[in-house]
Design an enzyme around this catalytic site. Sequence first.
Site, PDB file in Angstrom:
ATOM      1  N   GLU A  62      -2.131  10.057   0.503  1.00  0.00           N
ATOM      2  CA  GLU A  62      -1.972   8.620   0.290  1.00  0.00           C
ATOM      3  C   GLU A  62      -3.164   7.998  -0.427  1.00  0.00           C
ATOM      4  OE1 GLU A  62       0.641   7.001   0.434  1.00  0.00           O
ATOM      5  OE2 GLU A  62       1.883   8.434   1.490  1.00  0.00           O
ATOM      6  N   TYR A 145      -0.800  -1.023   3.164  1.00  0.00           N
ATOM      7  CA  TYR A 145       0.141  -0.020   2.662  1.00  0.00           C
ATOM      8  C   TYR A 145      -0.130   1.349   3.295  1.00  0.00           C
ATOM      9  CZ  TYR A 145       1.887   3.877   0.194  1.00  0.00           C
ATOM     10  OH  TYR A 145       2.462   5.083  -0.033  1.00  0.00           O
ATOM     11  N   ASP A 163       4.494  -0.979  -1.594  1.00  0.00           N
ATOM     12  CA  ASP A 163       3.680  -0.563  -2.732  1.00  0.00           C
ATOM     13  C   ASP A 163       4.333  -1.099  -4.003  1.00  0.00           C
ATOM     14  OD1 ASP A 163       5.905   1.018  -3.071  1.00  0.00           O
ATOM     15  OD2 ASP A 163       4.758   2.763  -3.734  1.00  0.00           O
TER      16      ASP A 163
END
Length: 377
Positions: A62, A145, A163
Amino acid sequence: MLHFFCKCSKQAFRGLNYDTEMDKVSLQNMDLSTELIDWYQQNKRDLPWRNTTDAYLIWLSEIILQQTRVEQGMPYYYRFAEKYPTVSHFAKAPEDDILKLWQGLGYYSRGRNMLKTAQLVQQQYNGVFPTTYQELIKLKGIGEYTAAAISSFSANEPRAVVDGNVYRVLARFFGIDEPINSPKGKKLFQQLADEALNRQHPALHNQAMMEFGAMLCKPRNPACGICPVRLGCVAFASNATTALPVKLKTVKVRKRFFNYLLITDGGNLLMNKRGEGDIWANMYDLPLIETDGLMEPEALLQLPEIVDFFGENAVIKQKTTVIKHILTHQQLFIRFVILDVAPLKLKKNWFYTTVRNTENLAMPKTIFIFIKDFFNF
DNA sequence: AAAACGGGGGT
DNA sequence: ACCCCAGTTTT
């Protein structure tokens, strides 16, 4: 499933056409999440971080993927996962090593923050990476996020990710023209995403929303012709896909002029370690003279600062053309000047190292390319 | 609320 | 040239 559309419809559809009877019927009989999950399971890419629930590996992926395309981040993910298979391995690494492995990926504060977070997880959490949103959001480099992504993917916590893909899908499907990068817009889209979330399958839902945005509901030329939810899509109905999402205008860029000096002493090269508070923090480059405008190397050597360090006998052996290097908020005009001179003294962060060893230093892409080409390795 | 922070790819 | 990318932090 139906309550969701009723609840949102007033707010969501303002400002855009939504008035044919047929579309209303189609929309009410369709659940966005269900359709997208169905599409996802048939069309998803096989990505390595989707085959694990290890919070550490998901975190790794991520952070790497923040503002970064999957194809660009993929090789970095493999390298990091191999070199640092657990957060404990990561926590032991020197910052120089992390930045070196990060070289070329950009936004280097991600790498520096990862190291701080890895060290904290090692100490405070005994090397067990947190999986709850509330714990994750406290960590350096993890915002809304990423906390939602890690908690949903690793533990199926019902948190909706928002996102760039999700902004686009929601803005188009619900016909929202509120700017996605205004504080008001961010709040609105997070609420919308929360309500759209499939609470039975949070991980699947989040993956589906993002994959759909990345592969089908693309920024340019979305594949509406094969879209499974086009009949419920406000933007499709009103031919507004190209106009959505709305984004506030970008800031203008600053021009900067970098004059890099290449100075060798035998097989050694004079290098500089950059400080914090500017681009490329804590990375390595060459001795740098920044000027207010483009300056010819001959004039450069007359500057008091240069004379102070190099005296008056510096000889220009070679100079490159000006290279334009584009960053998000800056345009860099870079010239390399090869000098034949022994410096009278060294600036604080200057040091000599062997040309060979420059391969091990984390450098901005453009600097690394120049040195590599110049010394032919 | 706005600016800063990289590098690459698409149109 | 301009926009976007599995955003976050700092000012």
